[in-house]
Design a protein around this motif. Structure first.
Motif, short mmCIF file in Angstrom:
data_model
loop_
_atom_site.label_atom_id
_atom_site.label_comp_id
_atom_site.label_asym_id
_atom_site.label_seq_id
_atom_site.Cartn_x
_atom_site.Cartn_y
_atom_site.Cartn_z
N ALA A 1 2.46 29.58 42.83
CA ALA A 1 2.24 29.78 41.40
C ALA A 1 2.04 28.44 40.71
O ALA A 1 1.20 28.31 39.80
N LEU A 2 2.78 27.44 41.15
CA LEU A 2 2.66 26.12 40.53
C LEU A 2 1.29 25.50 40.79
O LEU A 2 0.74 24.79 39.94
N TYR A 3 0.72 25.81 41.94
CA TYR A 3 -0.59 25.24 42.28
C TYR A 3 -1.71 25.77 41.38
O TYR A 3 -2.80 25.23 41.40
N ARG A 4 -1.42 26.78 40.61
CA ARG A 4 -2.42 27.24 39.64
C ARG A 4 -2.52 26.27 38.46
O ARG A 4 -3.50 26.28 37.71
N TYR A 5 -1.49 25.43 38.30
CA TYR A 5 -1.46 24.50 37.17
C TYR A 5 -1.78 23.06 37.60
O TYR A 5 -2.34 22.30 36.81
N PHE A 6 -1.41 22.73 38.81
CA PHE A 6 -1.73 21.41 39.36
C PHE A 6 -2.15 21.61 40.82
O PHE A 6 -1.41 22.19 41.61
N ALA A 7 -3.32 21.08 41.16
CA ALA A 7 -3.89 21.34 42.48
C ALA A 7 -3.04 20.77 43.60
O ALA A 7 -2.94 21.34 44.69
N ASN A 8 -2.41 19.62 43.34
CA ASN A 8 -1.60 18.96 44.37
C ASN A 8 -0.71 17.91 43.70
O ASN A 8 -0.75 17.74 42.48
N ARG A 9 0.06 17.21 44.51
CA ARG A 9 0.97 16.20 43.96
C ARG A 9 0.20 15.07 43.29
O ARG A 9 0.63 14.55 42.25
N ASP A 10 -0.94 14.68 43.86
CA ASP A 10 -1.71 13.59 43.26
C ASP A 10 -2.18 13.94 41.85
O ASP A 10 -2.16 13.09 40.96
N SER A 11 -2.63 15.18 41.66
CA SER A 11 -3.12 15.56 40.33
C SER A 11 -2.00 15.56 39.31
O SER A 11 -2.18 15.16 38.16
N LEU A 12 -0.80 15.99 39.71
CA LEU A 12 0.35 15.95 38.82
C LEU A 12 0.73 14.51 38.52
O LEU A 12 0.98 14.15 37.36
N LEU A 13 0.74 13.69 39.54
CA LEU A 13 1.10 12.28 39.35
C LEU A 13 0.12 11.59 38.41
O LEU A 13 0.52 10.80 37.54
N THR A 14 -1.16 11.91 38.54
CA THR A 14 -2.17 11.31 37.66
C THR A 14 -1.90 11.68 36.21
O THR A 14 -2.02 10.83 35.31
N GLU A 15 -1.54 12.92 35.95
CA GLU A 15 -1.22 13.33 34.58
C GLU A 15 -0.03 12.54 34.05
O GLU A 15 -0.01 12.13 32.89
N LEU A 16 0.96 12.31 34.89
CA LEU A 16 2.15 11.56 34.46
C LEU A 16 1.79 10.11 34.16
O LEU A 16 2.30 9.52 33.20
N VAL A 17 0.92 9.52 34.98
CA VAL A 17 0.52 8.13 34.76
C VAL A 17 -0.28 8.01 33.46
O VAL A 17 -0.03 7.11 32.65
N VAL A 18 -1.23 8.92 33.26
CA VAL A 18 -2.03 8.88 32.04
C VAL A 18 -1.14 9.06 30.81
O VAL A 18 -1.28 8.34 29.81
N ASP A 19 -0.21 10.00 30.87
CA ASP A 19 0.71 10.20 29.75
C ASP A 19 1.52 8.95 29.47
O ASP A 19 1.75 8.59 28.31
N ALA A 20 1.96 8.28 30.54
CA ALA A 20 2.77 7.07 30.37
C ALA A 20 1.96 5.95 29.73
O ALA A 20 2.44 5.24 28.84
N TYR A 21 0.72 5.78 30.18
CA TYR A 21 -0.13 4.76 29.57
C TYR A 21 -0.36 5.07 28.08
O TYR A 21 -0.36 4.16 27.24
N GLU A 22 -0.57 6.33 27.77
CA GLU A 22 -0.79 6.70 26.38
C GLU A 22 0.45 6.44 25.54
O GLU A 22 0.37 5.98 24.39
N ALA A 23 1.63 6.71 26.11
CA ALA A 23 2.87 6.46 25.38
C ALA A 23 3.07 4.96 25.15
O ALA A 23 3.47 4.53 24.07
N LEU A 24 2.77 4.17 26.17
CA LEU A 24 2.88 2.72 26.02
C LEU A 24 1.89 2.20 24.99
O LEU A 24 2.25 1.39 24.12
#
Length: 226
Positions: free
Chosen positions: A54-77
């Motif tokens: 079910a989770l894979y319907r929202y994020f294809a894999n760990r890399d795609s989730l990690l990329t979202e976290l990195v982008v969010d962090a850069y935007e917060a910074l």
């Protein structure tokens, strides 16, 4: 008879966005506890009462989730730096000092997210993809704009680094500051990154040293240095 066109996301889109945010929040908790290596989609799914598929319907894999976290962090910074840069200040030196403090404060408040930005998360992850480079540049642009206002007369790029700096500016689309300002900004960031990295790993604490004066000196030296 008129029909109203739907504006904004519908219930399904809102639900999807909400679940994605919940997934990212759970992933950030994992990062805080164990670093990128501990990030597991199955563990996140379990936290949220979901199945792995079910989770894979929202994020294809760990890399795609990690990329979202990195982008969010850069935007917060970038947002933290922009707020500091836009706050009322008497002169450019005070504005730069505010940006330096904001950089440090964000890293100390969000050390697991800071590490995520500046360490290779795990083998095989492309930490230099175009999307991440673009996100990183937004934060750098804030510092570049503040630093450019403090460009010292006669400042120059070190001879053996001139081509590298100009090529970097071309690749990143930096065309509104002179190479000398870009070069000095890179050095400022390198110094700040070194200070922050030592601080969030408690190296200064183990030495019994208060790093406050070092951060203050960085802004002052940049303002008055060559």
């Amino acid at each position: 008879m008129t029909t109203e066109s739907r504006t904004g996301p519908g219930p399904r889109d809102r639900f999807r966005a909400q679940v994605r945010e919940e997934v990212k929040a759970a992933a950030l908790r994992q990062l805080a506890e164990g670093g990128p290596e501990a990030l597991s989609l199955n563990a996140v799914a379990k936290q949220l009462g979901m199945t792995g598929p079910a989770l894979y319907r929202y994020f294809a894999n760990r890399d795609s989730l990690l990329t979202e976290l990195v982008v969010d962090a850069y935007e917060a910074l970038a947002s933290a730096l922009a707020r500091a840069a836009g706050a009322p200040a008497r002169d450019g030196a005070e504005r730069l000092a505010a940006v330096v403090r904001a950089y440090r404060d964000w890293a100390r408040t969000e050390p697991h997210r800071y590490r995520l930005l500046f360490r290779a998360p795990f083998k095989g992850y492309d930490a230099h993809s175009a999307r991440l480079v673009e996100a990183a540049q937004r934060a750098m642009n804030v510092v570049l704009n503040v630093a450019n206002a403090l460009a010292a007369p006669g400042a120059a790029v070190p001879e053996n680094a001139r081509n590298q700096v100009q090529e970097w500016m071309e690749r990143r689309g930096v065309d509104d500051v002179p190479p000398a300002a870009a070069s000095r900004t890179m050095r400022l960031w390198a110094h700040l990154h070194g200070l922050v990295s030592l601080e969030i790993e408690d190296n200064f604490a183990s030495m019994g040293i208060d790093p406050d004066p070092f951060y203050e000196a960085e802004a002052g030296e940049f303002t008055h240095g060559p």
